[in-house]
Design a protein around this motif. Structure first.
Motif, short mmCIF file in Angstrom:
data_model
loop_
_atom_site.label_atom_id
_atom_site.label_comp_id
_atom_site.label_asym_id
_atom_site.label_seq_id
_atom_site.Cartn_x
_atom_site.Cartn_y
_atom_site.Cartn_z
N ALA A 7 0.84 -1.20 0.00
CA ALA A 7 0.00 0.00 0.00
C ALA A 7 0.87 1.25 0.00
O ALA A 7 0.64 2.19 -0.78
CB ALA A 7 -0.92 0.00 1.21
N ARG A 8 1.89 1.26 0.84
CA ARG A 8 2.79 2.40 0.90
C ARG A 8 3.42 2.67 -0.46
O ARG A 8 3.45 3.80 -0.94
CB ARG A 8 3.87 2.14 1.95
CG ARG A 8 4.88 3.27 2.07
CD ARG A 8 6.21 2.80 2.59
NE ARG A 8 6.81 1.80 1.72
CZ ARG A 8 7.71 0.92 2.11
NH1 ARG A 8 8.11 0.89 3.37
NH2 ARG A 8 8.23 0.06 1.26
N TYR A 11 0.82 4.03 -3.04
CA TYR A 11 0.46 5.44 -2.80
C TYR A 11 1.62 6.37 -3.13
O TYR A 11 1.42 7.45 -3.68
CB TYR A 11 -0.01 5.65 -1.36
CG TYR A 11 -1.34 4.98 -1.08
CD1 TYR A 11 -2.43 5.15 -1.94
CD2 TYR A 11 -1.51 4.19 0.04
CE1 TYR A 11 -3.64 4.53 -1.68
CE2 TYR A 11 -2.72 3.58 0.32
CZ TYR A 11 -3.78 3.75 -0.55
OH TYR A 11 -4.99 3.15 -0.30
N GLU A 12 2.83 5.93 -2.82
CA GLU A 12 4.00 6.74 -3.15
C GLU A 12 4.13 6.87 -4.67
O GLU A 12 4.33 7.97 -5.20
CB GLU A 12 5.27 6.14 -2.56
CG GLU A 12 6.50 6.97 -2.82
CD GLU A 12 7.76 6.36 -2.24
OE1 GLU A 12 8.72 7.12 -2.04
OE2 GLU A 12 7.79 5.14 -1.98
N GLY A 14 1.85 6.61 -6.86
CA GLY A 14 0.73 7.39 -7.39
C GLY A 14 0.74 8.85 -6.96
O GLY A 14 -0.11 9.63 -7.39
N ASP A 16 0.09 10.07 -4.01
CA ASP A 16 -0.91 10.38 -2.99
C ASP A 16 -0.20 10.43 -1.63
O ASP A 16 -0.09 9.43 -0.92
CB ASP A 16 -2.03 9.34 -2.98
CG ASP A 16 -3.19 9.73 -2.09
OD1 ASP A 16 -2.99 10.51 -1.14
OD2 ASP A 16 -4.30 9.23 -2.35
N ARG A 17 0.31 11.59 -1.28
CA ARG A 17 1.12 11.73 -0.08
C ARG A 17 0.33 11.52 1.20
O ARG A 17 0.88 11.02 2.18
CB ARG A 17 1.81 13.10 -0.08
CG ARG A 17 2.80 13.20 -1.26
CD ARG A 17 3.49 14.51 -1.34
NE ARG A 17 4.42 14.62 -0.22
CZ ARG A 17 4.87 15.77 0.24
NH1 ARG A 17 4.49 16.90 -0.29
NH2 ARG A 17 5.73 15.80 1.25
N HIS A 18 -0.94 11.89 1.21
CA HIS A 18 -1.76 11.66 2.41
C HIS A 18 -1.91 10.17 2.69
O HIS A 18 -1.69 9.71 3.81
CB HIS A 18 -3.15 12.29 2.25
CG HIS A 18 -3.40 13.36 3.24
ND1 HIS A 18 -3.56 14.67 2.88
CD2 HIS A 18 -3.52 13.32 4.58
CE1 HIS A 18 -3.75 15.39 3.95
NE2 HIS A 18 -3.74 14.61 5.00
N ARG A 19 -2.28 9.42 1.66
CA ARG A 19 -2.44 7.98 1.86
C ARG A 19 -1.09 7.30 2.08
O ARG A 19 -1.01 6.32 2.81
CB ARG A 19 -3.21 7.37 0.69
CG ARG A 19 -4.68 7.75 0.76
CD ARG A 19 -5.52 6.88 -0.15
NE ARG A 19 -6.93 7.15 0.05
CZ ARG A 19 -7.69 7.80 -0.83
NH1 ARG A 19 -7.19 8.24 -1.96
NH2 ARG A 19 -8.97 8.01 -0.56
N GLU A 20 -0.05 7.83 1.47
CA GLU A 20 1.28 7.29 1.72
C GLU A 20 1.64 7.45 3.20
O GLU A 20 2.15 6.52 3.84
CB GLU A 20 2.32 8.00 0.85
CG GLU A 20 3.73 7.50 1.09
CD GLU A 20 4.80 8.35 0.40
OE1 GLU A 20 5.98 8.13 0.72
OE2 GLU A 20 4.47 9.23 -0.43
N ALA A 23 -0.23 4.98 5.18
CA ALA A 23 0.36 3.64 5.00
C ALA A 23 1.64 3.50 5.83
O ALA A 23 1.86 2.46 6.45
CB ALA A 23 0.64 3.38 3.52
#
Length: 152
Positions: A7-8, A11-12, A14, A16-20, A23
């Motif tokens: 997941a990390r 998100y990285e 993609g 998406d820093r918030h979701r990263e 994660a």
């Protein structure tokens, strides 16, 4: 563990820093649960850095508290206490009483480990009060029971 790492990485990749950041935080908790504490510290620091860069103070508080928990498990009490007090300050600003209760629980556990029962009892009572404000009755009852078991 593999799911958290995947997941990390997704998100990285993609952007998406918030979701990263989330994660990283989740990975840190999983690493802590398996006593891979040095790795957990790194993960919590990464989450904290990202939340700070994003200006997400509320999630920053969660990262501070989780960092404090990992530091506590490593016996690094002064650093753990600093991290938890930072979390507590932010949780109180947001009136996040559940988060404040979790952080005071962490501080109570630190005080117990340091053989400071009066201090631990104070933190347990404060945790119970915070959980009560958050309408978390089971957590409040548990914190009160833990406080009652300690002698001033």
């Amino acid at each position: 563990m593999e799911a958290h790492v995947r997941a990390r990485d997704l998100y990285e990749a993609g952007g998406d820093r918030h979701r990263e950041a989330t994660a990283w935080n989740n990975l840190g908790m999983a690493l802590s649960d398996t006593r891979r504490l040095d790795e957990a510290l790194e993960a919590h620091h990464r989450a904290l850095d990202l939340y700070q860069a994003l200006g997400d103070r509320h999630r920053e508080a969660t990262a501070w508290n989780n960092l404090g928990s990992s530091l506590r498990m490593l016996g690094r009490t002064p650093e753990a206490s600093q991290a938890c007090h930072q979390a507590l300050k932010i949780f109180q600003q947001f009136e996040d009483w559940y988060g404040a209760g979790q952080t005071r629980t962490n501080l109570a556990l630190m005080s117990e480990s340091a053989h400071r029962p009066a201090e631990a009892r104070t933190y347990w009572v404060q945790a119970a009060d915070a959980y009560t404000r958050a309408n978390a009755s089971a957590e409040a009852t548990d914190a009160r029971a833990r406080a009652d078991r300690l002698v001033d």
